[in-house]
Scaffold this motif. Structure first.
Motif, short mmCIF file in Angstrom:
data_model
loop_
_atom_site.label_atom_id
_atom_site.label_comp_id
_atom_site.label_asym_id
_atom_site.label_seq_id
_atom_site.Cartn_x
_atom_site.Cartn_y
_atom_site.Cartn_z
N LYS A 299 -17.04 -19.52 29.60
CA LYS A 299 -15.78 -19.38 28.86
C LYS A 299 -15.88 -19.98 27.47
O LYS A 299 -15.35 -19.43 26.50
N LYS B 130 -15.56 -17.96 23.67
CA LYS B 130 -14.78 -18.34 22.49
C LYS B 130 -15.68 -18.37 21.26
O LYS B 130 -15.30 -17.88 20.18
N THR C 189 -16.45 -15.14 19.50
CA THR C 189 -15.40 -14.59 18.63
C THR C 189 -15.35 -15.32 17.29
O THR C 189 -14.54 -14.98 16.42
N ASN D 46 -14.74 -18.65 17.17
CA ASN D 46 -13.92 -19.85 17.37
C ASN D 46 -14.80 -20.99 17.88
O ASN D 46 -15.15 -21.04 19.06
N GLU E 204 -13.25 -27.36 18.91
CA GLU E 204 -13.13 -28.05 20.19
C GLU E 204 -12.92 -29.53 19.91
O GLU E 204 -13.70 -30.15 19.18
#
Length: 229
Positions: A209, A213, A216, A218, A221
């Motif tokens: 997961k 992210k 994309t 992104n 964190e």
């Protein structure tokens, strides 16, 4: 058939949940050396414990393996005292000759009579800082990539000191534990590799997961809670 890679269990360490630091959450990081053969169930050694199952333990983090090979570097860098010995980082298994560079995500190994599979590297947290007495230890684990790795249990069994640990299958030779752990913790992976890792079925779901992210673009964190508590 000649093993792909083989070592010997030099140390086996198990722990109980304890309140170790005033005003802090309990932890089972303080493992103690175990003797004899110990049973391995679906979520790891049955005599071992984890305090917070939201972030430790479970099927994809059943057993933590740490290379004793790294201890000389930590001592040489003055990150830990010279007398530091195996088990100091909360690991379950200690060996010589297997490292993040020589193993891959998805590797299947015979561990005593059990069969295990590498699922992810370790994401170090503030408990490592408290346990070692070095407030930067989790950060240093993350920046060096000397984190160790986790197994999921494919076949239950038992293991003890002196048993062999043998690599028997390597389904994903492209993705070393070192590369994938660096990619996850440093978030410097390119979009193509992140996309491939997001679809890597042998990788722990939480890491897949995270890579989805990153694929994309992104890369944001907030790691402060994990690294500092």
């Amino acid at each position: 058939m000649t093993p792909l890679l083989e070592s010997t269990i030099e140390g086996l360490f198990l722990g109980a949940v304890q309140t170790l630091w005033d005003g802090r959450a309990p932890s089972a990081i303080a493992k103690v050396r175990a003797t004899g053969r110990r049973e391995i169930g679906p979520t790891g050694f049955i005599d071992d414990a984890q305090a917070d199952l939201a972030v430790h333990g479970g099927a994809d983090k059943a057993i933590h393996h740490y290379a004793f090979d790294h201890y000389a570097s930590w001592i040489g860098e003055s990150a830990v005292p010279p007398e530091t010995s195996a088990g100091a980082f909360g690991e379950n298994i200690s060996t010589v000759g297997m490292t993040e560079d020589t193993l891959c995500i998805g590797d299947i190994l015979q561990l005593g009579t059990a069969v295990v599979q590498i699922s992810q590297g370790r994401q170090p947290c503030w408990k490592l800082n408290m346990h070692t007495g070095n407030r930067q230890m989790a950060f240093l684990f993350q920046t060096t990539g000397r984190t160790g790795w986790y197994y999921r249990v494919l076949e239950t069994g038992s293991a003890g000191v002196g048993d062999s640990i043998t690599l028997i299958e390597r389904p994903e030779p492209k993705w070393s534990v070192k590369f994938v752990t660096d990619a996850r913790l440093k978030r410097t992976v390119n979009k193509d590799d992140a996309g491939h890792l997001a679809e890597l079925s042998v990788l722990a779901d939480g890491w897949r997961k995270a890579f989805a992210k990153m694929a994309t673009g992104n890369r944001q964190e907030d790691t402060r809670t994990r690294l500092e508590g």
